[in-house]
Motif scaffolding. Structure first.
Motif, short mmCIF file in Angstrom:
data_model
loop_
_atom_site.label_atom_id
_atom_site.label_comp_id
_atom_site.label_asym_id
_atom_site.label_seq_id
_atom_site.Cartn_x
_atom_site.Cartn_y
_atom_site.Cartn_z
N ASN A 353 0.80 -1.23 0.00
CA ASN A 353 0.00 0.00 0.00
C ASN A 353 0.83 1.28 0.00
OD1 ASN A 353 -2.74 -1.13 0.15
ND2 ASN A 353 -2.07 -1.92 2.13
N HIS A 354 2.12 1.17 0.23
CA HIS A 354 3.00 2.35 0.32
C HIS A 354 2.46 3.34 1.36
CE1 HIS A 354 5.49 1.79 -3.58
NE2 HIS A 354 4.91 0.65 -3.26
N ALA A 355 1.94 2.79 2.44
CA ALA A 355 1.39 3.59 3.53
C ALA A 355 1.24 2.69 4.76
CB ALA A 355 0.04 4.19 3.15
N ASP A 356 1.15 3.31 5.93
CA ASP A 356 0.99 2.58 7.18
C ASP A 356 -0.49 2.49 7.55
OD1 ASP A 356 3.69 2.05 7.88
OD2 ASP A 356 3.95 4.11 8.57
N LEU A 357 -0.86 1.38 8.20
CA LEU A 357 -2.23 1.20 8.69
C LEU A 357 -2.25 0.17 9.80
CD1 LEU A 357 -5.35 1.77 8.18
CD2 LEU A 357 -5.34 -0.45 7.03
N LEU A 358 -3.08 0.42 10.81
CA LEU A 358 -3.41 -0.56 11.83
C LEU A 358 -4.91 -0.80 11.75
CD1 LEU A 358 -1.42 0.83 14.91
CD2 LEU A 358 -0.62 -0.69 13.11
N ASP A 359 -5.32 -2.08 11.68
CA ASP A 359 -6.74 -2.41 11.58
C ASP A 359 -7.05 -3.55 12.54
OD1 ASP A 359 -9.26 -2.11 9.50
OD2 ASP A 359 -9.06 -4.16 10.26
N ASP A 360 -8.04 -3.34 13.42
CA ASP A 360 -8.42 -4.35 14.41
C ASP A 360 -9.85 -4.84 14.23
OD1 ASP A 360 -6.01 -4.50 15.93
OD2 ASP A 360 -6.50 -2.60 16.91
N ILE A 367 -1.68 -5.25 9.92
CA ILE A 367 -0.72 -4.14 9.92
C ILE A 367 -0.15 -3.98 8.52
CG2 ILE A 367 1.46 -3.28 10.85
CD1 ILE A 367 0.87 -4.82 13.40
N SER A 368 -0.29 -2.79 7.97
CA SER A 368 0.30 -2.46 6.67
C SER A 368 1.55 -1.64 6.91
CB SER A 368 -0.71 -1.69 5.82
OG SER A 368 -0.28 -1.59 4.49
N ILE A 369 2.66 -2.08 6.32
CA ILE A 369 3.95 -1.41 6.47
C ILE A 369 4.22 -0.55 5.23
CG2 ILE A 369 6.43 -1.73 6.78
CD1 ILE A 369 4.82 -2.70 9.15
N ALA A 370 4.54 0.71 5.43
CA ALA A 370 4.81 1.61 4.31
C ALA A 370 6.12 1.23 3.61
CB ALA A 370 4.86 3.06 4.78
N ASN A 371 6.40 1.90 2.52
CA ASN A 371 7.48 1.56 1.60
C ASN A 371 8.84 2.00 2.09
OD1 ASN A 371 5.62 3.85 0.90
ND2 ASN A 371 7.46 4.61 -0.11
N ALA A 372 9.83 1.10 1.95
CA ALA A 372 11.22 1.46 2.25
C ALA A 372 11.76 2.45 1.23
CB ALA A 372 12.08 0.21 2.28
N PHE A 385 -5.37 5.42 5.75
CA PHE A 385 -3.97 5.06 5.63
C PHE A 385 -3.10 6.30 5.90
CE2 PHE A 385 -5.45 1.21 3.80
CZ PHE A 385 -4.41 0.30 3.87
N ILE A 386 -1.91 6.06 6.45
CA ILE A 386 -0.98 7.15 6.79
C ILE A 386 0.22 7.07 5.86
CG2 ILE A 386 0.52 8.12 8.56
CD1 ILE A 386 -1.38 6.84 10.65
N THR A 387 0.48 8.15 5.15
CA THR A 387 1.66 8.25 4.29
C THR A 387 2.69 9.14 4.98
OG1 THR A 387 0.28 8.05 2.32
CG2 THR A 387 2.53 8.86 2.00
N PRO A 388 3.71 8.56 5.62
CA PRO A 388 4.66 9.40 6.36
C PRO A 388 5.42 10.34 5.43
CG PRO A 388 4.88 7.08 6.98
CD PRO A 388 4.02 7.13 5.76
N PRO A 389 5.63 11.59 5.84
CA PRO A 389 6.44 12.52 5.04
C PRO A 389 7.86 12.00 4.87
CG PRO A 389 5.24 13.68 6.78
CD PRO A 389 5.11 12.22 7.06
N ARG A 390 8.43 12.23 3.70
CA ARG A 390 9.79 11.76 3.40
C ARG A 390 10.61 12.92 2.84
NH1 ARG A 390 8.99 6.10 2.72
NH2 ARG A 390 11.25 5.83 2.93
N LYS A 391 11.90 12.89 3.09
CA LYS A 391 12.80 13.91 2.55
C LYS A 391 14.19 13.32 2.42
CE LYS A 391 14.41 18.68 3.16
NZ LYS A 391 14.40 19.87 4.03
#
Length: 433
Positions: A353-360, A367-372, A385-391
């Motif tokens: 998904n290229h994003a983080d998520l927790l679903d219960d 648990i969805s793990i965002a992209n390295a 879904f949460i897309t963490p900021p990157r720089k």
């Protein structure tokens, strides 16, 4: 030192955009990009040939990070537009700056290549490697993460490095990711490294993709811990009408050392299950076949008494938890099995998904793990879904987790390296911390 080159007959590097194109039997070119330092040299060995080079600046355009975009030929470089039909030569080419390059060869006679020629008997590339020290921001993040790991570790705990969607690109950030993983592994004993699929974009030739996959795998395996892979949709070398698609056998040989695409590994009280979730040649490409679902049920049922299972897959088990397809194959049967086994499933963990998520909401944590890969775009994401900021050039460039499972396998901490937040599984629920 001499750096061996990979050549392909019939491959042309276009003068207008520096990209590759097949269908030119009179040309032999390198599908890979090679990095040169000042003073490095290309020397023609066989004067029956002449050569030309295309060079590329090591600069990264923001669109590759902040929009849904795939770089041509999987290269985050900028072509210098220095290739032409008039610039073939036989004299040495000496590099005067740090750059990436590709080589094109022709026979002086104008004849076509047979496809059996060895480029390394025609031309050689001599390079002096330049050692680069770890970047200060990376060392600082390693120290901070190791401190948090040490606080979360307890007697009997096991530590696993967990990443997804590296999507290797030339001039990308993999070298920093590899350095971070190496430094972590030197300070914390890892019980294993887990990659949740999509090592590359799967857009280039089979030989080039194999080369890039081996770079990623070799970097992970060099840490000395076992490496486990859950195959992703790009790992079949199937994207953007790529004609050189990998068979299942080829994927097993490349990614899994010839092993099965569904497999498990047991620790005392803990079973790690890896599940295949994509078939490019099926009507429903995304999801889980009847055979896969039956295998999962059998594997869950046969787990040692009182043990917990962690299930790893590239895809999530539910359509609602991803964007790219309206139907996940086998979802109903999979849901039934997982709900009946929920007490013994510590979590389902996926990438894609290229994003983080927790679903219960299903009775067990998903648990969805965002992209390295250093990439953060908001489009094509499911709400919540949460897309963490990157720089680039700071800790948020990187993204992977250290997963610490307690001795009884009833809880797990996830310590995030780089962009994003830590999380925990406890009492059958997942939460951010």
């Amino acid at each position: 030192m001499n750096i061996p080159l990979l050549g392909r007959a019939g491959l042309k590097i276009r003068a207008d955009d520096g990209c590759e194109e097949l269908g030119f039997p009179e040309i032999l070119s390198t599908p890979l990009f090679y990095q040169a330092n000042p003073g490095d040299r290309l020397t023609l060995i066989d004067d029956a040939y002449k050569f030309n080079i295309a060079t590329y600046r090591p600069e990264i355009e923001p669109r590759w990070i902040y929009t849904y975009a795939y770089a041509p030929d999987q290269s985050w470089t900028i072509y210098n537009k220095d290739l032409s039909g008039d610039s073939y030569r036989q004299s040495d080419y000496i590099f005067d700056k740090n750059t990436y390059f590709r080589v094109c060869l022709r026979k002086r006679s104008g004849e076509s290549f047979d496809g059996v020629e060895d480029i390394n008997k025609i031309i050689k590339f001599e390079s002096t490697p330049v050692a680069a020290a770890p970047k200060p921001w990376l060392i600082k993040e390693v120290e901070a993460v190791v401190e948090r790991i040490s606080k979360a570790m307890a007697s009997g705990s096991r530590a696993f490095l967990l990443m997804a969607d590296t999507h290797y690109n030339v001039n990308g950030t993999w070298s920093d990711t590899q350095e971070a993983v190496k430094l972590i592994s030197q300070k914390i004993k890892l019980d294993g490294i887990i990659h949740l699929g999509d090592m590359t974009d799967g857009m280039v030739s089979g030989d080039a993709t194999r080369h890039y996959v081996r770079l990623v795998l070799d970097g992970l395996k060099s840490c000395g811990a076992p490496v486990w892979i859950a195959l992703g949709n790009h790992d079949a070398n199937y994207f953007r009408n790529n004609s050189e698609i990998f068979t299942i056998k080829e994927q097993r040989e490349l990614y899994l050392d010839g092993g099965e695409t569904n497999y498990f590994y047991d620790f005392p009280g803990l079973r790690l299950i890896f599940l295949d979730s994509f078939r490019h040649n099926e009507e429903l490409r995304y999801g889980f076949s009847q055979e896969n679902v039956a295998w999962l049920k059998q594997t869950l049922d046969a787990a040692p008494p009182s043990s917990k299972s962690l299930i790893f897959s590239h895809l999530p088990p539910l359509t609602r938890l991803q964007y790219w397809t309206k139907t996940i194959r086998g979802e109903e049967q999979l849901t039934e099995i997982l709900k009946s086994s929920a007490d013994n499933v510590l979590a389902w963990i996926n990438g894609h998904n290229h994003a983080d998520l927790l679903d219960d909401d299903e009775g067990y944590p998903i648990i969805s793990i965002a992209n390295a890969k250093c990439e953060a775009f908001a489009e094509h994401k499911v709400e919540s879904f949460i897309t963490p900021p990157r720089k680039l050039g700071e800790a948020s460039q990187e993204l992977f987790d250290i997963m610490i499972v307690n001795g009884s396998a009833t809880s797990a901490h996830f310590i995030r390296f780089g962009a994003g937040e830590d999380k925990i599984i406890s009492e059958g629920k997942a939460a951010w911390i």
